[in-house]
Design a protein around this motif. Structure first.
Motif, PDB file in Angstrom:
ATOM      1  N   ARG A   6       0.837  -1.210   0.000  1.00 53.86           N
ATOM      2  CA  ARG A   6       0.000   0.000   0.000  1.00 53.86           C
ATOM      3  C   ARG A   6       0.869   1.257   0.000  1.00 53.86           C
ATOM      4  O   ARG A   6       0.590   2.230  -0.692  1.00 53.86           O
ATOM      5  CB  ARG A   6      -0.940   0.016   1.207  1.00 53.86           C
ATOM      6  N   ILE A   7       1.942   1.235   0.797  1.00 55.44           N
ATOM      7  CA  ILE A   7       2.832   2.406   0.860  1.00 55.44           C
ATOM      8  C   ILE A   7       3.476   2.639  -0.514  1.00 55.44           C
ATOM      9  O   ILE A   7       3.491   3.760  -1.046  1.00 55.44           O
ATOM     10  CB  ILE A   7       3.936   2.192   1.926  1.00 55.44           C
ATOM     11  N   HIS A   8       3.979   1.566  -1.124  1.00 52.96           N
ATOM     12  CA  HIS A   8       4.618   1.708  -2.446  1.00 52.96           C
ATOM     13  C   HIS A   8       3.601   2.231  -3.471  1.00 52.96           C
ATOM     14  O   HIS A   8       3.890   3.133  -4.239  1.00 52.96           O
ATOM     15  CB  HIS A   8       5.151   0.352  -2.936  1.00 52.96           C
ATOM     16  N   ARG A   9       2.436   1.624  -3.468  1.00 46.28           N
ATOM     17  CA  ARG A   9       1.442   1.955  -4.487  1.00 46.28           C
ATOM     18  C   ARG A   9       0.992   3.422  -4.337  1.00 46.28           C
ATOM     19  O   ARG A   9       0.837   4.147  -5.306  1.00 46.28           O
ATOM     20  CB  ARG A   9       0.264   0.985  -4.353  1.00 46.28           C
ATOM     21  N   ARG A  10       0.781   3.821  -3.065  1.00 44.98           N
ATOM     22  CA  ARG A  10       0.316   5.204  -2.826  1.00 44.98           C
ATOM     23  C   ARG A  10       1.365   6.204  -3.313  1.00 44.98           C
ATOM     24  O   ARG A  10       1.057   7.163  -4.014  1.00 44.98           O
ATOM     25  CB  ARG A  10       0.016   5.395  -1.332  1.00 44.98           C
ATOM     26  N   LEU A  11       2.627   5.975  -2.937  1.00 45.57           N
ATOM     27  CA  LEU A  11       3.691   6.900  -3.344  1.00 45.57           C
ATOM     28  C   LEU A  11       3.849   6.913  -4.867  1.00 45.57           C
ATOM     29  O   LEU A  11       4.013   7.964  -5.481  1.00 45.57           O
ATOM     30  CB  LEU A  11       5.023   6.488  -2.709  1.00 45.57           C
ATOM     31  N   PHE A  12       3.792   5.727  -5.470  1.00 45.94           N
ATOM     32  CA  PHE A  12       3.944   5.658  -6.929  1.00 45.94           C
ATOM     33  C   PHE A  12       2.810   6.437  -7.598  1.00 45.94           C
ATOM     34  O   PHE A  12       3.036   7.220  -8.525  1.00 45.94           O
ATOM     35  CB  PHE A  12       3.930   4.195  -7.378  1.00 45.94           C
TER      36      PHE A  12
ATOM     37  N   CYS B  68      -2.021  -1.758 -13.707  1.00 47.43           N
ATOM     38  CA  CYS B  68      -0.756  -1.027 -13.910  1.00 47.43           C
ATOM     39  C   CYS B  68      -0.889   0.438 -13.489  1.00 47.43           C
ATOM     40  O   CYS B  68      -1.675   1.199 -14.066  1.00 47.43           O
ATOM     41  CB  CYS B  68      -0.379  -1.098 -15.380  1.00 47.43           C
ATOM     42  N   PRO B  69      -0.098   0.879 -12.500  1.00 40.99           N
ATOM     43  CA  PRO B  69      -0.179   2.277 -12.081  1.00 40.99           C
ATOM     44  C   PRO B  69       0.623   3.203 -13.002  1.00 40.99           C
ATOM     45  O   PRO B  69       0.565   4.418 -12.855  1.00 40.99           O
ATOM     46  CB  PRO B  69       0.454   2.239 -10.678  1.00 40.99           C
TER      47      PRO B  69
END
Ligand code: HEM
Length: 511
Positions: free
Chosen positions: A125-131, A438-439
Protein backbone atom coordinates in the motif's frame (compact mmCIF):
# COMPACT_ATOMS: atom_id res chain seq x y z
CA UNK A 1 17.73 -48.50 9.00
CA UNK A 2 15.88 -46.33 11.49
CA UNK A 3 16.52 -43.32 9.24
CA UNK A 4 15.11 -45.16 6.22
CA UNK A 5 12.01 -46.19 8.16
CA UNK A 6 11.52 -42.62 9.37
CA UNK A 7 11.91 -41.30 5.80
CA UNK A 8 9.44 -43.94 4.51
CA UNK A 9 6.96 -43.04 7.22
CA UNK A 10 7.34 -39.35 6.42
CA UNK A 11 6.73 -39.85 2.66
CA UNK A 12 3.71 -42.06 3.39
CA UNK A 13 2.21 -39.45 5.74
CA UNK A 14 2.65 -36.69 3.15
CA UNK A 15 1.06 -38.89 0.45
CA UNK A 16 -1.90 -39.74 2.70
CA UNK A 17 -2.28 -36.09 3.64
CA UNK A 18 -2.35 -34.99 -0.03
CA UNK A 19 -4.83 -37.73 -0.96
CA UNK A 20 -7.14 -36.84 1.92
CA UNK A 21 -6.76 -33.18 1.16
CA UNK A 22 -7.63 -33.77 -2.52
CA UNK A 23 -10.58 -35.97 -1.55
CA UNK A 24 -11.97 -33.31 0.79
CA UNK A 25 -11.60 -30.68 -1.93
CA UNK A 26 -13.35 -32.94 -4.45
CA UNK A 27 -16.48 -32.66 -2.35
CA UNK A 28 -16.50 -28.94 -3.12
CA UNK A 29 -17.46 -28.17 -6.71
CA UNK A 30 -14.26 -26.78 -8.18
CA UNK A 31 -14.40 -25.05 -11.59
CA UNK A 32 -13.94 -27.31 -14.62
CA UNK A 33 -10.51 -28.22 -15.94
CA UNK A 34 -8.34 -31.15 -16.99
CA UNK A 35 -8.39 -34.18 -14.71
CA UNK A 36 -5.06 -34.41 -12.94
CA UNK A 37 -2.91 -37.36 -11.89
CA UNK A 38 -2.82 -38.60 -8.29
CA UNK A 39 -0.51 -36.57 -6.04
CA UNK A 40 0.92 -34.25 -8.71
CA UNK A 41 -2.43 -33.12 -10.11
CA UNK A 42 -2.15 -31.10 -13.34
CA UNK A 43 1.60 -30.52 -13.05
CA UNK A 44 2.12 -31.66 -16.65
CA UNK A 45 -0.99 -29.85 -17.99
CA UNK A 46 0.16 -26.36 -16.99
CA UNK A 47 1.30 -24.90 -20.31
CA UNK A 48 4.58 -23.01 -20.64
CA UNK A 49 4.39 -21.68 -24.20
CA UNK A 50 1.50 -19.52 -25.41
CA UNK A 51 -0.35 -20.44 -22.22
CA UNK A 52 -3.03 -17.80 -22.96
CA UNK A 53 -4.00 -19.65 -26.15
CA UNK A 54 -4.12 -23.03 -24.43
CA UNK A 55 -6.22 -21.63 -21.58
CA UNK A 56 -8.72 -20.20 -24.05
CA UNK A 57 -8.93 -23.61 -25.81
CA UNK A 58 -9.45 -25.36 -22.47
CA UNK A 59 -12.26 -22.93 -21.64
CA UNK A 60 -13.95 -23.78 -24.95
CA UNK A 61 -13.40 -27.51 -24.39
CA UNK A 62 -15.09 -27.38 -20.95
CA UNK A 63 -17.73 -24.86 -22.03
CA UNK A 64 -16.77 -22.50 -19.22
CA UNK A 65 -15.30 -19.01 -18.99
CA UNK A 66 -13.12 -20.11 -16.07
CA UNK A 67 -10.68 -23.02 -16.02
CA UNK A 68 -9.20 -24.67 -12.97
CA UNK A 69 -6.04 -26.72 -12.46
CA UNK A 70 -4.24 -28.04 -9.44
CA UNK A 71 -0.52 -28.69 -9.35
CA UNK A 72 1.07 -30.20 -6.22
CA UNK A 73 -1.78 -28.91 -4.10
CA UNK A 74 -1.69 -25.37 -5.58
CA UNK A 75 -4.87 -24.16 -7.22
CA UNK A 76 -4.68 -22.18 -10.46
CA UNK A 77 -7.72 -20.42 -11.89
CA UNK A 78 -7.78 -18.80 -15.33
CA UNK A 79 -10.39 -16.16 -16.17
CA UNK A 80 -11.13 -16.14 -19.90
CA UNK A 81 -14.00 -13.62 -19.94
CA UNK A 82 -14.45 -9.98 -19.06
CA UNK A 83 -17.39 -10.97 -16.85
CA UNK A 84 -15.28 -13.33 -14.74
CA UNK A 85 -12.38 -10.85 -14.54
CA UNK A 86 -14.68 -8.03 -13.40
CA UNK A 87 -16.47 -10.29 -10.93
CA UNK A 88 -13.39 -11.84 -9.31
CA UNK A 89 -10.52 -9.38 -9.81
CA UNK A 90 -12.37 -6.04 -9.75
CA UNK A 91 -15.45 -6.49 -7.56
CA UNK A 92 -13.67 -8.83 -5.13
CA UNK A 93 -10.31 -7.04 -5.22
CA UNK A 94 -10.18 -7.10 -1.41
CA UNK A 95 -9.52 -10.85 -1.57
CA UNK A 96 -7.93 -11.27 -5.02
CA UNK A 97 -5.03 -8.81 -5.00
CA UNK A 98 -2.29 -10.82 -3.34
CA UNK A 99 0.76 -12.20 -5.18
CA UNK A 100 2.22 -15.70 -5.02
CA UNK A 101 5.67 -15.55 -3.52
CA UNK A 102 8.30 -17.97 -4.85
CA UNK A 103 11.80 -18.71 -3.59
CA UNK A 104 13.57 -18.27 -6.93
CA UNK A 105 11.75 -15.15 -8.08
CA UNK A 106 11.45 -13.27 -4.83
CA UNK A 107 14.55 -14.24 -2.89
CA UNK A 108 17.30 -16.01 -4.81
CA UNK A 109 17.29 -14.06 -8.09
CA UNK A 110 16.76 -10.68 -6.40
CA UNK A 111 13.76 -9.92 -8.66
CA UNK A 112 11.69 -9.61 -5.48
CA UNK A 113 13.13 -6.10 -5.13
CA UNK A 114 10.43 -5.05 -7.58
CA UNK A 115 7.41 -3.93 -5.57
CA UNK A 116 5.23 -5.59 -8.23
CA UNK A 117 5.96 -8.79 -6.28
CA UNK A 118 4.77 -7.56 -2.87
CA UNK A 119 1.77 -9.27 -1.30
CA UNK A 120 -1.48 -7.38 -0.67
CA UNK A 121 -0.18 -5.83 2.54
CA UNK A 122 0.75 -2.50 4.13
CA UNK A 123 4.16 -2.40 2.50
CA UNK A 124 2.51 -2.73 -0.96
CA UNK A 125 0.00 0.00 0.00
CA UNK A 126 2.83 2.41 0.86
CA UNK A 127 4.62 1.71 -2.45
CA UNK A 128 1.44 1.96 -4.49
CA UNK A 129 0.32 5.20 -2.83
CA UNK A 130 3.69 6.90 -3.34
CA UNK A 131 3.94 5.66 -6.93
CA UNK A 132 0.43 6.86 -7.68
CA UNK A 133 1.24 10.34 -6.36
CA UNK A 134 3.82 10.68 -9.12
CA UNK A 135 2.08 8.82 -11.94
CA UNK A 136 -1.62 9.68 -11.54
CA UNK A 137 -3.31 11.50 -14.44
CA UNK A 138 -2.83 14.97 -12.89
CA UNK A 139 0.90 14.32 -12.30
CA UNK A 140 2.07 13.02 -15.64
CA UNK A 141 2.05 16.29 -17.58
CA UNK A 142 5.38 17.05 -15.81
CA UNK A 143 6.95 14.23 -17.86
CA UNK A 144 5.73 15.27 -21.33
CA UNK A 145 8.83 17.36 -22.09
CA UNK A 146 11.18 14.49 -21.26
CA UNK A 147 9.03 11.98 -23.14
CA UNK A 148 8.95 14.22 -26.22
CA UNK A 149 12.72 14.81 -26.04
CA UNK A 150 13.52 11.07 -26.04
CA UNK A 151 11.10 10.41 -28.90
CA UNK A 152 12.43 13.25 -31.05
CA UNK A 153 15.98 12.01 -30.55
CA UNK A 154 14.82 8.58 -31.76
CA UNK A 155 13.66 10.10 -35.08
CA UNK A 156 17.27 10.92 -36.11
CA UNK A 157 18.45 7.44 -35.15
CA UNK A 158 15.64 5.91 -37.20
CA UNK A 159 16.62 8.02 -40.20
CA UNK A 160 20.33 7.15 -39.87
CA UNK A 161 19.98 3.37 -39.43
CA UNK A 162 16.36 2.33 -40.09
CA UNK A 163 17.15 -1.40 -40.14
CA UNK A 164 18.07 -1.18 -36.44
CA UNK A 165 14.67 0.24 -35.56
CA UNK A 166 14.24 -2.10 -32.59
CA UNK A 167 17.52 -0.90 -31.02
CA UNK A 168 16.35 2.70 -31.40
CA UNK A 169 12.95 2.00 -29.86
CA UNK A 170 14.64 0.18 -26.99
CA UNK A 171 17.09 3.01 -26.37
CA UNK A 172 14.31 5.59 -26.54
CA UNK A 173 12.16 3.76 -23.96
CA UNK A 174 15.11 3.14 -21.63
CA UNK A 175 16.58 6.64 -21.85
CA UNK A 176 13.13 8.21 -21.39
CA UNK A 177 12.55 6.40 -18.10
CA UNK A 178 16.11 7.00 -16.83
CA UNK A 179 15.56 10.71 -17.49
CA UNK A 180 12.16 10.75 -15.76
CA UNK A 181 13.35 8.73 -12.77
CA UNK A 182 16.90 10.05 -12.19
CA UNK A 183 17.39 12.98 -14.65
CA UNK A 184 20.02 10.98 -16.50
CA UNK A 185 20.91 12.09 -20.02
CA UNK A 186 22.36 8.83 -21.34
CA UNK A 187 23.90 8.00 -24.72
CA UNK A 188 23.41 4.71 -26.61
CA UNK A 189 25.54 2.00 -25.01
CA UNK A 190 25.38 3.54 -21.51
CA UNK A 191 26.08 0.84 -18.90
CA UNK A 192 22.95 1.75 -16.92
CA UNK A 193 20.78 1.00 -19.94
CA UNK A 194 22.72 -2.25 -20.40
CA UNK A 195 22.13 -3.20 -16.75
CA UNK A 196 18.40 -2.82 -17.13
CA UNK A 197 18.44 -4.89 -20.33
CA UNK A 198 20.29 -7.57 -18.39
CA UNK A 199 17.55 -7.55 -15.74
CA UNK A 200 14.95 -8.06 -18.47
CA UNK A 201 17.08 -11.02 -19.56
CA UNK A 202 17.17 -12.38 -15.98
CA UNK A 203 13.36 -12.24 -15.76
CA UNK A 204 13.08 -14.10 -19.06
CA UNK A 205 15.53 -16.76 -17.86
CA UNK A 206 13.75 -17.21 -14.52
CA UNK A 207 10.36 -17.57 -16.19
CA UNK A 208 11.55 -19.59 -19.19
CA UNK A 209 12.90 -22.32 -16.94
CA UNK A 210 9.31 -23.13 -15.89
CA UNK A 211 8.95 -24.61 -12.41
CA UNK A 212 12.05 -24.45 -10.19
CA UNK A 213 12.62 -27.40 -7.88
CA UNK A 214 13.55 -24.97 -5.10
CA UNK A 215 10.07 -23.43 -5.34
CA UNK A 216 8.53 -26.83 -4.67
CA UNK A 217 11.04 -27.76 -1.96
CA UNK A 218 12.21 -24.43 -0.42
CA UNK A 219 14.62 -26.29 1.90
CA UNK A 220 16.88 -26.81 -1.13
CA UNK A 221 18.02 -23.21 -0.78
CA UNK A 222 20.19 -24.35 2.14
CA UNK A 223 22.22 -26.76 -0.04
CA UNK A 224 25.89 -25.80 -0.29
CA UNK A 225 26.80 -24.60 -3.78
CA UNK A 226 29.22 -27.52 -4.32
CA UNK A 227 26.42 -30.06 -3.75
CA UNK A 228 25.30 -31.93 -6.92
CA UNK A 229 22.17 -30.26 -8.30
CA UNK A 230 22.80 -26.99 -6.47
CA UNK A 231 24.03 -25.21 -9.61
CA UNK A 232 20.83 -23.14 -9.52
CA UNK A 233 22.23 -21.32 -6.48
CA UNK A 234 25.34 -20.18 -8.36
CA UNK A 235 23.22 -19.02 -11.29
CA UNK A 236 20.75 -17.24 -8.99
CA UNK A 237 23.59 -15.48 -7.15
CA UNK A 238 24.88 -14.06 -10.48
CA UNK A 239 21.38 -12.89 -11.38
CA UNK A 240 20.98 -11.28 -7.98
CA UNK A 241 24.21 -9.30 -8.46
CA UNK A 242 22.88 -7.93 -11.77
CA UNK A 243 19.48 -7.10 -10.32
CA UNK A 244 21.02 -5.40 -7.27
CA UNK A 245 23.36 -3.33 -9.44
CA UNK A 246 20.49 -2.16 -11.64
CA UNK A 247 18.63 -0.88 -8.58
CA UNK A 248 21.57 0.42 -6.55
CA UNK A 249 23.91 2.07 -9.07
CA UNK A 250 21.64 4.80 -10.52
CA UNK A 251 19.91 5.34 -7.16
CA UNK A 252 23.15 5.73 -5.17
CA UNK A 253 24.61 7.95 -7.91
CA UNK A 254 21.56 10.15 -7.69
CA UNK A 255 21.79 10.41 -3.91
CA UNK A 256 25.46 11.38 -4.17
CA UNK A 257 24.64 14.11 -6.71
CA UNK A 258 21.95 15.43 -4.36
CA UNK A 259 24.48 15.72 -1.54
CA UNK A 260 26.66 17.75 -3.88
CA UNK A 261 23.82 20.19 -4.45
CA UNK A 262 22.67 18.70 -7.79
CA UNK A 263 19.73 16.37 -8.22
CA UNK A 264 17.47 17.99 -10.78
CA UNK A 265 13.68 17.46 -10.61
CA UNK A 266 12.70 13.84 -11.27
CA UNK A 267 11.00 10.96 -9.47
CA UNK A 268 14.07 10.24 -7.30
CA UNK A 269 14.41 13.89 -6.19
CA UNK A 270 10.68 14.17 -5.48
CA UNK A 271 10.79 11.04 -3.31
CA UNK A 272 14.01 11.85 -1.48
CA UNK A 273 13.04 15.43 -0.75
CA UNK A 274 9.63 14.36 0.57
CA UNK A 275 11.28 12.72 3.60
CA UNK A 276 10.91 15.02 6.60
CA UNK A 277 14.20 14.18 8.31
CA UNK A 278 17.25 11.93 8.12
CA UNK A 279 15.50 9.21 10.09
CA UNK A 280 12.59 9.07 7.67
CA UNK A 281 15.06 9.06 4.81
CA UNK A 282 16.83 6.04 6.24
CA UNK A 283 13.59 4.27 7.03
CA UNK A 284 12.22 4.83 3.53
CA UNK A 285 15.45 4.17 1.63
CA UNK A 286 14.46 0.65 0.54
CA UNK A 287 11.01 1.86 -0.50
CA UNK A 288 12.42 4.71 -2.62
CA UNK A 289 14.98 2.48 -4.30
CA UNK A 290 12.26 -0.09 -5.11
CA UNK A 291 9.97 2.63 -6.51
CA UNK A 292 12.66 4.11 -8.77
CA UNK A 293 14.19 0.79 -9.90
CA UNK A 294 10.82 -0.84 -10.51
CA UNK A 295 9.61 2.10 -12.62
CA UNK A 296 12.53 1.35 -14.92
CA UNK A 297 12.10 -2.42 -14.97
CA UNK A 298 8.31 -2.45 -15.30
CA UNK A 299 8.17 0.43 -17.77
CA UNK A 300 10.81 -0.32 -20.38
CA UNK A 301 10.09 -3.73 -21.94
CA UNK A 302 6.35 -3.13 -21.87
CA UNK A 303 6.71 0.13 -23.81
CA UNK A 304 9.20 -1.44 -26.26
CA UNK A 305 6.95 -4.40 -26.96
CA UNK A 306 3.89 -2.17 -27.47
CA UNK A 307 5.77 -0.04 -30.00
CA UNK A 308 7.13 -3.14 -31.76
CA UNK A 309 3.52 -4.36 -32.14
CA UNK A 310 2.60 -0.95 -33.57
CA UNK A 311 5.38 -1.16 -36.20
CA UNK A 312 4.33 -4.72 -37.08
CA UNK A 313 0.69 -3.66 -37.44
CA UNK A 314 1.63 -0.71 -39.67
CA UNK A 315 3.63 -3.09 -41.90
CA UNK A 316 0.82 -5.61 -42.25
CA UNK A 317 -2.14 -3.19 -42.36
CA UNK A 318 -1.08 -0.14 -44.42
CA UNK A 319 -4.61 1.40 -44.58
CA UNK A 320 -4.54 2.31 -40.87
CA UNK A 321 -1.25 4.11 -41.38
CA UNK A 322 -2.50 6.09 -44.39
CA UNK A 323 -5.65 7.23 -42.58
CA UNK A 324 -3.67 8.48 -39.57
CA UNK A 325 -1.10 10.22 -41.77
CA UNK A 326 -3.83 12.04 -43.70
CA UNK A 327 -5.19 13.30 -40.37
CA UNK A 328 -1.74 14.31 -39.07
CA UNK A 329 -1.01 16.23 -42.29
CA UNK A 330 -4.37 17.98 -42.11
CA UNK A 331 -3.85 19.07 -38.50
CA UNK A 332 -0.11 19.89 -38.55
CA UNK A 333 0.21 20.92 -42.19
CA UNK A 334 3.68 19.32 -42.35
CA UNK A 335 5.12 22.41 -40.64
CA UNK A 336 5.77 21.07 -37.16
CA UNK A 337 6.05 17.87 -35.15
CA UNK A 338 3.10 16.80 -32.98
CA UNK A 339 2.94 17.34 -29.23
CA UNK A 340 0.64 16.11 -26.50
CA UNK A 341 -1.71 19.09 -26.96
CA UNK A 342 -2.61 17.73 -30.39
CA UNK A 343 -4.18 14.64 -28.87
CA UNK A 344 -7.74 15.92 -29.04
CA UNK A 345 -7.33 16.70 -32.75
CA UNK A 346 -5.73 13.38 -33.72
CA UNK A 347 -8.34 10.69 -32.91
CA UNK A 348 -6.94 8.36 -35.60
CA UNK A 349 -3.62 8.25 -33.73
CA UNK A 350 -5.44 7.55 -30.48
CA UNK A 351 -7.44 4.79 -32.19
CA UNK A 352 -4.17 3.22 -33.43
CA UNK A 353 -2.83 3.36 -29.86
CA UNK A 354 -5.95 1.59 -28.50
CA UNK A 355 -5.91 -1.04 -31.23
CA UNK A 356 -2.20 -1.70 -30.63
CA UNK A 357 -2.90 -2.25 -26.92
CA UNK A 358 -5.71 -4.64 -27.83
CA UNK A 359 -4.21 -6.50 -30.77
CA UNK A 360 -1.23 -7.92 -28.88
CA UNK A 361 -1.30 -7.34 -25.11
CA UNK A 362 2.29 -7.28 -23.86
CA UNK A 363 1.47 -9.37 -20.79
CA UNK A 364 -1.23 -11.68 -22.20
CA UNK A 365 -1.93 -13.13 -18.75
CA UNK A 366 -1.18 -9.86 -16.89
CA UNK A 367 0.62 -10.80 -13.65
CA UNK A 368 -0.71 -13.59 -11.42
CA UNK A 369 -3.00 -12.52 -8.56
CA UNK A 370 -3.70 -14.72 -5.53
CA UNK A 371 -6.80 -15.05 -3.40
CA UNK A 372 -6.64 -14.61 0.37
CA UNK A 373 -10.10 -16.00 1.25
CA UNK A 374 -12.49 -18.66 -0.06
CA UNK A 375 -14.95 -17.37 -2.64
CA UNK A 376 -17.17 -18.68 -5.45
CA UNK A 377 -18.16 -17.91 -9.04
CA UNK A 378 -21.15 -19.30 -10.94
CA UNK A 379 -21.60 -21.88 -8.18
CA UNK A 380 -17.99 -23.04 -8.33
CA UNK A 381 -15.81 -23.01 -5.24
CA UNK A 382 -12.54 -21.02 -5.35
CA UNK A 383 -10.37 -21.75 -2.30
CA UNK A 384 -8.15 -19.20 -0.55
CA UNK A 385 -4.61 -19.29 -1.90
CA UNK A 386 -5.70 -19.81 -5.53
CA UNK A 387 -3.42 -18.22 -8.11
CA UNK A 388 -5.71 -16.28 -10.47
CA UNK A 389 -4.66 -15.48 -14.03
CA UNK A 390 -6.71 -12.87 -15.89
CA UNK A 391 -6.44 -13.92 -19.53
CA UNK A 392 -6.23 -10.41 -21.04
CA UNK A 393 -5.44 -11.90 -24.43
CA UNK A 394 -8.60 -14.07 -24.46
CA UNK A 395 -10.75 -11.09 -23.42
CA UNK A 396 -9.24 -8.78 -26.03
CA UNK A 397 -9.65 -11.47 -28.71
CA UNK A 398 -13.29 -12.15 -27.79
CA UNK A 399 -15.19 -11.83 -31.07
CA UNK A 400 -18.40 -10.81 -29.32
CA UNK A 401 -16.58 -7.71 -28.05
CA UNK A 402 -14.25 -7.19 -31.01
CA UNK A 403 -15.50 -8.67 -34.32
CA UNK A 404 -12.64 -10.15 -36.42
CA UNK A 405 -10.31 -9.78 -33.44
CA UNK A 406 -7.18 -10.96 -35.25
CA UNK A 407 -7.42 -7.98 -37.64
CA UNK A 408 -5.91 -4.60 -36.73
CA UNK A 409 -8.86 -2.22 -37.07
CA UNK A 410 -8.46 1.18 -35.36
CA UNK A 411 -11.90 2.10 -36.72
CA UNK A 412 -13.37 0.01 -33.86
CA UNK A 413 -12.72 3.05 -31.70
CA UNK A 414 -14.00 5.67 -34.14
CA UNK A 415 -17.39 7.05 -35.11
CA UNK A 416 -18.35 7.43 -38.77
CA UNK A 417 -17.20 11.09 -38.70
CA UNK A 418 -13.71 10.08 -37.50
CA UNK A 419 -14.17 11.22 -33.89
CA UNK A 420 -13.40 8.85 -31.00
CA UNK A 421 -16.26 6.52 -30.15
CA UNK A 422 -16.67 6.84 -26.40
CA UNK A 423 -18.91 3.77 -26.18
CA UNK A 424 -16.30 1.37 -27.66
CA UNK A 425 -14.67 -0.91 -25.08
CA UNK A 426 -11.29 0.61 -24.21
CA UNK A 427 -8.74 -2.29 -23.91
CA UNK A 428 -8.02 -1.68 -20.23
CA UNK A 429 -7.31 -5.42 -19.70
CA UNK A 430 -3.89 -4.90 -21.33
CA UNK A 431 -2.96 -3.12 -18.11
CA UNK A 432 -4.25 -5.87 -15.83
CA UNK A 433 -6.97 -5.95 -13.22
CA UNK A 434 -8.43 -4.67 -9.97
CA UNK A 435 -6.21 -3.08 -7.35
CA UNK A 436 -3.05 -4.33 -9.07
CA UNK A 437 -3.86 -2.66 -12.39
CA UNK A 438 -0.76 -1.03 -13.91
CA UNK A 439 -0.18 2.28 -12.08
CA UNK A 440 2.13 3.44 -14.90
CA UNK A 441 -0.61 3.25 -17.54
CA UNK A 442 -1.27 6.98 -17.95
CA UNK A 443 2.42 7.65 -18.39
CA UNK A 444 2.77 4.67 -20.76
CA UNK A 445 -0.19 5.69 -22.91
CA UNK A 446 1.13 9.21 -23.40
CA UNK A 447 4.61 7.86 -24.21
CA UNK A 448 3.25 5.43 -26.79
CA UNK A 449 0.80 8.01 -28.22
CA UNK A 450 3.61 10.54 -28.66
CA UNK A 451 5.88 7.93 -30.26
CA UNK A 452 3.15 6.82 -32.72
CA UNK A 453 2.27 10.40 -33.64
CA UNK A 454 5.92 11.35 -34.22
CA UNK A 455 6.80 8.25 -36.24
CA UNK A 456 3.74 8.59 -38.49
CA UNK A 457 4.31 12.33 -38.96
CA UNK A 458 7.71 11.84 -40.57
CA UNK A 459 8.11 8.20 -41.65
CA UNK A 460 6.33 5.79 -43.90
CA UNK A 461 6.64 2.26 -42.57
CA UNK A 462 6.86 0.02 -45.64
CA UNK A 463 7.15 -3.69 -46.32
CA UNK A 464 10.56 -5.05 -47.21
CA UNK A 465 10.92 -6.70 -50.65
CA UNK A 466 12.34 -10.09 -51.58
CA UNK A 467 14.95 -10.77 -54.31
CA UNK A 468 12.22 -10.56 -57.01
CA UNK A 469 11.06 -7.19 -55.76
CA UNK A 470 7.88 -8.65 -54.24
CA UNK A 471 6.62 -7.20 -50.96
CA UNK A 472 7.14 -9.40 -47.89
CA UNK A 473 4.05 -9.40 -45.68
CA UNK A 474 5.22 -10.41 -42.19
CA UNK A 475 3.25 -13.09 -40.37
CA UNK A 476 2.22 -11.79 -36.94
CA UNK A 477 4.27 -14.01 -34.63
CA UNK A 478 4.90 -13.28 -30.96
CA UNK A 479 7.18 -14.68 -28.29
CA UNK A 480 5.69 -17.42 -26.16
CA UNK A 481 6.39 -16.52 -22.52
CA UNK A 482 5.39 -13.90 -19.96
CA UNK A 483 6.20 -10.80 -22.07
CA UNK A 484 4.77 -11.30 -25.55
CA UNK A 485 6.93 -9.39 -28.02
CA UNK A 486 6.67 -9.56 -31.84
CA UNK A 487 9.31 -11.92 -33.22
CA UNK A 488 11.90 -10.16 -35.44
CA UNK A 489 10.45 -9.07 -38.80
CA UNK A 490 11.63 -6.90 -41.66
CA UNK A 491 10.21 -3.50 -42.57
CA UNK A 492 11.46 -0.16 -43.90
CA UNK A 493 11.33 3.29 -42.37
CA UNK A 494 11.30 5.89 -45.19
CA UNK A 495 11.29 9.63 -44.54
CA UNK A 496 7.99 10.86 -45.98
CA UNK A 497 9.00 14.17 -47.55
CA UNK A 498 11.65 16.93 -47.65
CA UNK A 499 9.60 18.79 -45.00
CA UNK A 500 9.69 15.69 -42.80
CA UNK A 501 13.46 15.58 -43.35
CA UNK A 502 13.87 19.12 -42.03
CA UNK A 503 11.54 18.44 -39.07
CA UNK A 504 13.81 15.53 -38.07
CA UNK A 505 16.87 17.79 -38.53
CA UNK A 506 15.48 20.56 -36.37
CA UNK A 507 14.31 18.06 -33.71
CA UNK A 508 17.88 16.73 -33.55
CA UNK A 509 19.07 20.30 -32.87
CA UNK A 510 16.51 20.56 -30.08
CA UNK A 511 13.95 22.48 -32.19
C1 HEM B 1 2.34 -0.16 -22.51
C2 HEM B 1 3.02 -0.25 -21.39
C3 HEM B 1 2.62 -1.05 -20.20
C4 HEM B 1 1.81 -2.16 -20.09
C5 HEM B 1 1.05 -2.86 -21.20
C6 HEM B 1 1.78 -2.54 -18.69
C7 HEM B 1 1.07 -3.62 -18.19
C8 HEM B 1 1.05 -4.00 -16.86
C9 HEM B 1 0.35 -5.14 -16.34
C10 HEM B 1 -0.49 -6.12 -17.17
C11 HEM B 1 0.56 -5.19 -15.01
C12 HEM B 1 0.03 -6.25 -14.04
C13 HEM B 1 -1.32 -5.85 -13.50
C14 HEM B 1 -1.96 -6.92 -12.65
O1 HEM B 1 -1.29 -7.52 -11.81
O2 HEM B 1 -3.17 -7.19 -12.81
C15 HEM B 1 1.40 -4.07 -14.66
C16 HEM B 1 1.83 -3.78 -13.39
C17 HEM B 1 2.68 -2.74 -13.08
N1 HEM B 1 3.17 -1.79 -13.96
FE1 HEM B 1 2.80 -1.67 -15.94
N2 HEM B 1 2.57 -1.68 -17.98
C18 HEM B 1 3.10 -0.75 -18.85
C19 HEM B 1 3.93 0.29 -18.54
C20 HEM B 1 4.34 0.62 -17.28
C21 HEM B 1 5.16 1.76 -16.94
C22 HEM B 1 5.68 2.81 -17.96
C23 HEM B 1 5.39 1.72 -15.60
C24 HEM B 1 6.17 2.66 -14.74
C25 HEM B 1 6.47 3.90 -15.04
C26 HEM B 1 4.70 0.55 -15.09
C27 HEM B 1 4.69 0.15 -13.76
C28 HEM B 1 4.00 -0.94 -13.26
C29 HEM B 1 4.02 -1.34 -11.86
C30 HEM B 1 4.82 -0.65 -10.75
C31 HEM B 1 3.19 -2.46 -11.76
C32 HEM B 1 2.87 -3.27 -10.49
C33 HEM B 1 1.61 -2.78 -9.79
C34 HEM B 1 1.26 -3.60 -8.56
O3 HEM B 1 1.72 -4.72 -8.41
O4 HEM B 1 0.47 -3.09 -7.74
N3 HEM B 1 4.08 -0.08 -16.12
N4 HEM B 1 1.69 -3.36 -15.80
Amino acid sequence: MAVLLAAGYYILSVAVFILLYNASRRRQRLPPGPKGLPLIGNLFDVPNDYAWLRYKELGQQYGSDIVHMQALGNHILVLNSMKAAVEILDKRADISSDRQSTMMLDELSGLGRAWTQLGHNDSWRIHRRLFHQHFRPSAISQYHTKQTKAIRRMLSFLRESPAQYMDHIRFMAGSMILDVVYTLDVQPGDYRIKLAEMVAHVSTEVFTAGVWMVDMIPMLRHLPTWFPGAGFKIQAAKWKTTVDRSYDIPYEQFKASMHEGGGEPCLASALLSSAEDVEELERMDKVYSSLTGTAYIAGTDTTVSTLASFVLAMTIFPEAQLAAQAEIDRVLGGTRLPDINDKANLPQVTAILYETLRWNPVLPLALPHRTTADTSYDGYYIPAGTVVLGNSWAILQDETLFPEPQLFKPERYLNGDGSLNSSAHYPIETFGFGRRICPGRYFAQDAVWLAIAHILAVFKIERARDGDGKEIVPTPEFTARIVSMPKPFECKFKVRSPQAESLIESAALGG
